[in-house]
Scaffold this motif. Sequence first.
Motif, mmCIF file in Angstrom:
data_model
loop_
_atom_site.group_PDB
_atom_site.id
_atom_site.type_symbol
_atom_site.label_atom_id
_atom_site.label_comp_id
_atom_site.label_asym_id
_atom_site.label_seq_id
_atom_site.Cartn_x
_atom_site.Cartn_y
_atom_site.Cartn_z
ATOM 1 N N LEU A 1 23.302 7.039 49.180
ATOM 2 C CA LEU A 1 22.395 7.513 48.140
ATOM 3 C C LEU A 1 23.153 8.284 47.063
ATOM 4 C CD1 LEU A 1 19.556 7.973 47.038
ATOM 5 C CD2 LEU A 1 19.357 9.952 48.550
ATOM 6 N N MET A 2 24.071 9.148 47.463
ATOM 7 C CA MET A 2 24.849 9.927 46.504
ATOM 8 C C MET A 2 25.712 9.029 45.634
ATOM 9 S SD MET A 2 25.952 13.130 48.955
ATOM 10 C CE MET A 2 27.071 13.782 47.715
ATOM 11 N N THR B 1 15.830 7.390 59.254
ATOM 12 C CA THR B 1 17.262 7.077 59.318
ATOM 13 C C THR B 1 17.543 5.661 58.853
ATOM 14 O OG1 THR B 1 17.490 8.592 61.192
ATOM 15 C CG2 THR B 1 19.288 7.041 60.809
ATOM 16 N N LEU C 1 17.266 5.248 55.055
ATOM 17 C CA LEU C 1 18.453 5.670 54.308
ATOM 18 C C LEU C 1 19.488 4.556 54.250
ATOM 19 C CD1 LEU C 1 18.920 9.325 55.600
ATOM 20 C CD2 LEU C 1 18.173 8.615 53.333
ATOM 21 N N PRO D 1 22.529 8.890 59.565
ATOM 22 C CA PRO D 1 21.898 9.637 58.468
ATOM 23 C C PRO D 1 22.900 10.113 57.424
ATOM 24 C CG PRO D 1 20.998 10.333 60.570
ATOM 25 C CD PRO D 1 22.149 9.431 60.891
ATOM 26 N N ALA D 2 24.082 10.574 57.889
ATOM 27 C CA ALA D 2 25.100 11.019 56.936
ATOM 28 C C ALA D 2 25.583 9.858 56.075
ATOM 29 C CB ALA D 2 26.276 11.645 57.687
ATOM 30 N N PHE E 1 21.459 21.959 47.458
ATOM 31 C CA PHE E 1 22.258 22.141 48.666
ATOM 32 C C PHE E 1 22.231 23.600 49.123
ATOM 33 C CE2 PHE E 1 26.317 23.343 50.612
ATOM 34 C CZ PHE E 1 26.351 22.479 51.685
ATOM 35 N N GLY F 1 23.828 7.214 55.289
ATOM 36 C CA GLY F 1 22.759 6.903 54.346
ATOM 37 C C GLY F 1 22.742 7.861 53.163
ATOM 38 N N ILE F 2 22.940 9.154 53.434
ATOM 39 C CA ILE F 2 22.996 10.135 52.353
ATOM 40 C C ILE F 2 24.184 9.841 51.443
ATOM 41 C CG2 ILE F 2 23.417 12.557 51.820
ATOM 42 C CD1 ILE F 2 20.601 12.047 52.690
ATOM 43 N N ALA F 3 25.330 9.455 52.033
ATOM 44 C CA ALA F 3 26.508 9.127 51.228
ATOM 45 C C ALA F 3 26.236 7.924 50.324
ATOM 46 C CB ALA F 3 27.701 8.852 52.139
#
Length: 268
Positions: free
Chosen positions: A196-197, A55, A58, A189-190, A213, A192-194
């Motif tokens: 990265l995207m 976590t 990210l 985590p969400a 996905f 971090g993914i955002a």
Amino acid sequence: MTMSLGIILILCLYVIIGVLDQISIQIGPYTPLFAATFTGWVMGDLQTGLMIGATLQLMTLGVATYGGATIPDFLSGAIMGTAYAIISGKGAEYGIGVAVPIGLLLTQLDILGRMCNTFFQHKADKFAEVGDYRGVERCNVLGIIPWTMSRILPVFIGLVFGEKVVSLINEMIPAWIMTGLKASGAILPAMGIAILMRYLPLKKYWPYFIIGFVLLAFGAEFFSVLGVALVGLALAAMYVMNQQHKVPVTSTNNVVDEYDDEEVEIDE
């Protein structure tokens, strides 16, 4: 659960290795993923270490000390956050919620370590003026000391008084704040993914993103993260091979066609 002096010394030694890695070759030990995982392994709870480290990792994507800027010290935060989570038994969300403010707070010590390092660098300048290259090398090596101490001291103090610190935190922090920390730990985590995207070329390669996905969202019983990664690797290899078989189209009079930015596949 209490921490033995041996474990504390091992983690402090790891901090030294992480700092040396951060200011040199950067192969991984300085990252929160490695730090938290190692801490969890040493303390007998590898799963919690992996969850906290992944976590925090990210959150650090794309973050670097460009121009000497100070960034959150997630190396120390990951170690102490993981240790506190395991000692308190409150889970990874609690450790993440504690690691983030610790990392932000320790930016001040990072600044102090950099300021102390300037003393050795000015000494190196004087040695350079007289051509004493060994003195320059010695100052550069000694400059590592304030940098490592800015990480070791908070980690050592935090781990030595870890159980008392955790108990004090639990007594002083209201329940609603603890609930907020756990909620933020679940949201990170969400985020971090955002992040990265945001750095990925999704506008150009969005079909591949949708494939990944769908495989995880609707085929979780059959596909693991590793399986999806291998599918992505195969698609990437197919894309590269197709690109290698394409050549730009030009007119017969050697003038580039108006559609030269597009490529057409030619049968062999």
